[in-house]
Motif scaffolding. Structure first.
Motif, PDB file in Angstrom:
ATOM      1  N   THR A 143       0.834  -1.196   0.000  1.00  7.33           N
ATOM      2  CA  THR A 143       0.000   0.000   0.000  1.00  7.33           C
ATOM      3  C   THR A 143       0.872   1.251   0.000  1.00  7.33           C
ATOM      4  OG1 THR A 143      -1.664  -1.179   1.305  1.00  7.33           O
ATOM      5  CG2 THR A 143      -1.817   1.220   1.290  1.00  7.33           C
ATOM      6  N   VAL A 144       0.433   2.254  -0.741  1.00  8.52           N
ATOM      7  CA  VAL A 144       1.051   3.583  -0.681  1.00  8.52           C
ATOM      8  C   VAL A 144       0.004   4.527  -0.132  1.00  8.52           C
ATOM      9  CG1 VAL A 144       2.052   5.491  -1.998  1.00  8.52           C
ATOM     10  CG2 VAL A 144       2.650   3.123  -2.566  1.00  8.52           C
ATOM     11  N   THR A 145       0.426   5.364   0.793  1.00  4.52           N
ATOM     12  CA  THR A 145      -0.473   6.331   1.415  1.00  4.52           C
ATOM     13  C   THR A 145       0.081   7.738   1.228  1.00  4.52           C
ATOM     14  OG1 THR A 145      -1.656   6.866   3.465  1.00  4.52           O
ATOM     15  CG2 THR A 145       0.608   6.118   3.697  1.00  4.52           C
ATOM     16  N   LEU A 146      -0.797   8.706   1.299  1.00  4.50           N
ATOM     17  CA  LEU A 146      -0.392  10.107   1.205  1.00  4.50           C
ATOM     18  C   LEU A 146      -1.399  10.956   1.954  1.00  4.50           C
ATOM     19  CD1 LEU A 146      -2.393  11.776  -0.967  1.00  4.50           C
ATOM     20  CD2 LEU A 146      -1.201  10.302  -2.564  1.00  4.50           C
ATOM     21  N   THR A 147      -1.004  12.176   2.236  1.00  6.60           N
ATOM     22  CA  THR A 147      -1.906  13.153   2.836  1.00  6.60           C
ATOM     23  C   THR A 147      -1.950  14.360   1.913  1.00  6.60           C
ATOM     24  OG1 THR A 147      -1.290  12.415   5.049  1.00  6.60           O
ATOM     25  CG2 THR A 147      -2.348  14.567   4.887  1.00  6.60           C
ATOM     26  N   VAL A 148      -3.157  14.841   1.635  1.00  8.86           N
ATOM     27  CA  VAL A 148      -3.335  15.973   0.733  1.00  8.86           C
ATOM     28  C   VAL A 148      -4.277  16.984   1.393  1.00  8.86           C
ATOM     29  CG1 VAL A 148      -5.204  14.827  -0.543  1.00  8.86           C
ATOM     30  CG2 VAL A 148      -3.895  16.648  -1.657  1.00  8.86           C
ATOM     31  N   TYR A 149      -3.997  18.260   1.187  1.00  9.23           N
ATOM     32  CA  TYR A 149      -4.834  19.339   1.698  1.00  9.23           C
ATOM     33  C   TYR A 149      -6.210  19.242   1.028  1.00  9.23           C
ATOM     34  CZ  TYR A 149      -6.151  24.204   2.789  1.00  9.23           C
ATOM     35  OH  TYR A 149      -6.780  25.343   3.227  1.00  9.23           O
ATOM     36  N   SER A 150      -7.250  19.257   1.816  1.00  6.11           N
ATOM     37  CA  SER A 150      -8.602  19.016   1.305  1.00  6.11           C
ATOM     38  C   SER A 150      -9.070  20.035   0.270  1.00  6.11           C
ATOM     39  CB  SER A 150      -9.613  18.958   2.456  1.00  6.11           C
ATOM     40  OG  SER A 150      -9.676  20.197   3.118  1.00  6.11           O
ATOM     41  N   HIS A 151      -8.460  21.205   0.219  1.00  7.17           N
ATOM     42  CA  HIS A 151      -8.843  22.219  -0.764  1.00  7.17           C
ATOM     43  C   HIS A 151      -8.015  22.127  -2.045  1.00  7.17           C
ATOM     44  CE1 HIS A 151     -11.589  24.093   2.050  1.00  7.17           C
ATOM     45  NE2 HIS A 151     -10.647  23.993   2.961  1.00  7.17           N
ATOM     46  N   ASN A 152      -7.072  21.193  -2.095  1.00  8.28           N
ATOM     47  CA  ASN A 152      -6.232  21.015  -3.276  1.00  8.28           C
ATOM     48  C   ASN A 152      -6.942  20.051  -4.236  1.00  8.28           C
ATOM     49  OD1 ASN A 152      -4.240  20.677  -5.169  1.00  8.28           O
ATOM     50  ND2 ASN A 152      -2.594  20.395  -3.679  1.00  8.28           N
ATOM     51  N   THR A 153      -7.990  20.554  -4.861  1.00 10.00           N
ATOM     52  CA  THR A 153      -8.846  19.697  -5.684  1.00 10.00           C
ATOM     53  C   THR A 153      -8.117  19.113  -6.892  1.00 10.00           C
ATOM     54  OG1 THR A 153      -9.698  21.645  -6.839  1.00 10.00           O
ATOM     55  CG2 THR A 153     -10.984  20.821  -4.961  1.00 10.00           C
ATOM     56  N   GLY A 154      -7.179  19.852  -7.452  1.00  6.49           N
ATOM     57  CA  GLY A 154      -6.422  19.321  -8.589  1.00  6.49           C
ATOM     58  C   GLY A 154      -5.628  18.087  -8.206  1.00  6.49           C
ATOM     59  N   ALA A 155      -4.967  18.139  -7.055  1.00  7.77           N
ATOM     60  CA  ALA A 155      -4.191  16.982  -6.589  1.00  7.77           C
ATOM     61  C   ALA A 155      -5.110  15.814  -6.249  1.00  7.77           C
ATOM     62  CB  ALA A 155      -3.343  17.369  -5.379  1.00  7.77           C
ATOM     63  N   ILE A 156      -6.211  16.109  -5.588  1.00  3.71           N
ATOM     64  CA  ILE A 156      -7.153  15.047  -5.227  1.00  3.71           C
ATOM     65  C   ILE A 156      -7.680  14.361  -6.486  1.00  3.71           C
ATOM     66  CG2 ILE A 156      -9.404  14.556  -4.184  1.00  3.71           C
ATOM     67  CD1 ILE A 156      -8.688  16.915  -2.205  1.00  3.71           C
ATOM     68  N   GLU A 157      -8.029  15.136  -7.509  1.00  3.72           N
ATOM     69  CA  GLU A 157      -8.492  14.562  -8.779  1.00  3.72           C
ATOM     70  C   GLU A 157      -7.413  13.688  -9.405  1.00  3.72           C
ATOM     71  OE1 GLU A 157      -9.804  17.644 -11.443  1.00  3.72           O
ATOM     72  OE2 GLU A 157     -11.208  18.435  -9.955  1.00  3.72           O
ATOM     73  N   LEU A 158      -6.170  14.166  -9.386  1.00  2.73           N
ATOM     74  CA  LEU A 158      -5.069  13.387  -9.943  1.00  2.73           C
ATOM     75  C   LEU A 158      -4.942  12.051  -9.215  1.00  2.73           C
ATOM     76  CD1 LEU A 158      -2.395  12.974 -11.579  1.00  2.73           C
ATOM     77  CD2 LEU A 158      -1.269  13.985  -9.584  1.00  2.73           C
ATOM     78  N   TYR A 159      -4.873  12.092  -7.889  1.00  5.88           N
ATOM     79  CA  TYR A 159      -4.693  10.860  -7.126  1.00  5.88           C
ATOM     80  C   TYR A 159      -5.848   9.892  -7.360  1.00  5.88           C
ATOM     81  CZ  TYR A 159      -1.040  13.546  -4.755  1.00  5.88           C
ATOM     82  OH  TYR A 159       0.073  14.300  -4.477  1.00  5.88           O
ATOM     83  N   ARG A 160      -7.059  10.403  -7.396  1.00  6.41           N
ATOM     84  CA  ARG A 160      -8.223   9.527  -7.663  1.00  6.41           C
ATOM     85  C   ARG A 160      -8.144   8.920  -9.055  1.00  6.41           C
ATOM     86  NH1 ARG A 160     -12.586  13.157  -4.443  1.00  6.41           N
ATOM     87  NH2 ARG A 160     -12.259  12.132  -2.434  1.00  6.41           N
ATOM     88  N   SER A 161      -7.704   9.696 -10.034  1.00  3.01           N
ATOM     89  CA  SER A 161      -7.606   9.181 -11.405  1.00  3.01           C
ATOM     90  C   SER A 161      -6.578   8.061 -11.519  1.00  3.01           C
ATOM     91  CB  SER A 161      -7.268  10.303 -12.389  1.00  3.01           C
ATOM     92  OG  SER A 161      -5.893  10.664 -12.303  1.00  3.01           O
ATOM     93  N   LEU A 162      -5.630   8.030 -10.586  1.00  2.00           N
ATOM     94  CA  LEU A 162      -4.602   6.991 -10.591  1.00  2.00           C
ATOM     95  C   LEU A 162      -4.972   5.797  -9.715  1.00  2.00           C
ATOM     96  CD1 LEU A 162      -1.467   9.312 -10.460  1.00  2.00           C
ATOM     97  CD2 LEU A 162      -2.341   8.029 -12.432  1.00  2.00           C
ATOM     98  N   GLY A 163      -6.127   5.880  -9.046  1.00  2.86           N
ATOM     99  CA  GLY A 163      -6.600   4.755  -8.253  1.00  2.86           C
ATOM    100  C   GLY A 163      -6.550   4.919  -6.749  1.00  2.86           C
ATOM    101  N   PHE A 164      -6.102   6.060  -6.264  1.00  4.38           N
ATOM    102  CA  PHE A 164      -6.099   6.304  -4.820  1.00  4.38           C
ATOM    103  C   PHE A 164      -7.529   6.480  -4.335  1.00  4.38           C
ATOM    104  CE2 PHE A 164      -1.725   7.370  -5.701  1.00  4.38           C
ATOM    105  CZ  PHE A 164      -1.047   7.128  -4.526  1.00  4.38           C
ATOM    106  N   VAL A 165      -7.801   6.027  -3.131  1.00  2.00           N
ATOM    107  CA  VAL A 165      -9.113   6.215  -2.508  1.00  2.00           C
ATOM    108  C   VAL A 165      -8.930   6.978  -1.200  1.00  2.00           C
ATOM    109  CG1 VAL A 165     -10.170   4.188  -3.556  1.00  2.00           C
ATOM    110  CG2 VAL A 165      -9.031   3.968  -1.359  1.00  2.00           C
ATOM    111  N   SER A 166      -9.939   7.782  -0.869  1.00  4.41           N
ATOM    112  CA  SER A 166      -9.904   8.572   0.362  1.00  4.41           C
ATOM    113  C   SER A 166     -10.164   7.678   1.562  1.00  4.41           C
ATOM    114  CB  SER A 166     -10.951   9.680   0.312  1.00  4.41           C
ATOM    115  OG  SER A 166     -10.693  10.537  -0.770  1.00  4.41           O
ATOM    116  N   GLU A 167      -9.340   7.827   2.572  1.00  5.56           N
ATOM    117  CA  GLU A 167      -9.510   7.070   3.812  1.00  5.56           C
ATOM    118  C   GLU A 167     -10.124   7.949   4.904  1.00  5.56           C
ATOM    119  OE1 GLU A 167      -8.921   3.798   4.193  1.00  5.56           O
ATOM    120  OE2 GLU A 167      -8.395   3.714   2.080  1.00  5.56           O
ATOM    121  N   SER A 168      -9.899   9.264   4.813  1.00  2.09           N
ATOM    122  CA  SER A 168     -10.462  10.186   5.799  1.00  2.09           C
ATOM    123  C   SER A 168     -10.696  11.524   5.136  1.00  2.09           C
ATOM    124  CB  SER A 168      -9.509  10.348   6.986  1.00  2.09           C
ATOM    125  OG  SER A 168      -8.308  10.976   6.569  1.00  2.09           O
ATOM    126  N   GLU A 169     -11.818  12.142   5.474  1.00  2.00           N
ATOM    127  CA  GLU A 169     -12.128  13.455   4.919  1.00  2.00           C
ATOM    128  C   GLU A 169     -12.814  14.341   5.938  1.00  2.00           C
ATOM    129  OE1 GLU A 169     -13.830  13.995   1.022  1.00  2.00           O
ATOM    130  OE2 GLU A 169     -13.252  11.961   0.483  1.00  2.00           O
TER     131      GLU A 169
END
Length: 156
Positions: free
Chosen positions: A118-144
């Motif tokens: 598993t690879v994990t990361l933390t992203v600022y919740s207002h960084n929508t561009g990064a969140i979209e990128l990570y989701r497009s690559l298969g990352f799923v949100s664990e906490s919001e």
């Protein structure tokens, strides 16, 4: 586009890129420009191939002019089955060019080569561009909910 693993001889490139990221997007990092600008070369060199004292790498997309379009670090966590993607940043003028995706894919390949699950990361919740990128690559949100930061994971 050429993604490469930085070596200790790349301290100046890493320092310049990381400090620009901290100055440009301070909320995107768990550190500050003021803290890291004081680091000496030994600290920068150690960060290139270590993550919290464990094996890791810093990857960069370097242009022909010797300037990095972006950087991303990945390293093993205390749990040997988990790696942490950290310090991901792309220069504003190079965003939406594919650099970020290539950096993340290279980081995931590094993790797979080490039999990480598993690879994990933390992203600022207002960084929508990064969140979209990570989701497009298969990352799923664990906490919001109720946090300024989102933890995301992917099985590799």
């Amino acid at each position: 586009m050429t993604i490469r693993v930085l070596g200790r001889h790349d301290v100046a490139l890493f320092r310049e890129t990381r400090l620009q990221g901290l100055a440009t997007d301070p909320r995107s990092f768990g550190s500050s420009y003021e803290r890291e600008v004081a680091f000496d070369d030994a600290i920068w060199a150690a960060r290139i191939d270590r993550f919290a004292g464990r094996p890791g790498v810093v990857l960069a997309d370097e242009s022909p002019t010797g300037v990095a379009s972006g950087v991303a670090g990945i390293g093993l966590s205390e749990n040997p089955d988990v790696a942490v993607l950290w310090g991901m940043w792309v220069r504003p003028e190079d965003r939406r060019s594919g650099v970020a995706g290539e950096l993340v894919l290279s980081a995931l390949a590094w993790a797979r080569d080490r039999a990480v699950d598993t690879v994990t990361l933390t992203v600022y919740s207002h960084n929508t561009g990064a969140i979209e990128l990570y989701r497009s690559l298969g990352f799923v949100s664990e906490s919001e909910a109720g946090s300024d930061d989102i933890t995301m994971t992917i099985k590799v």
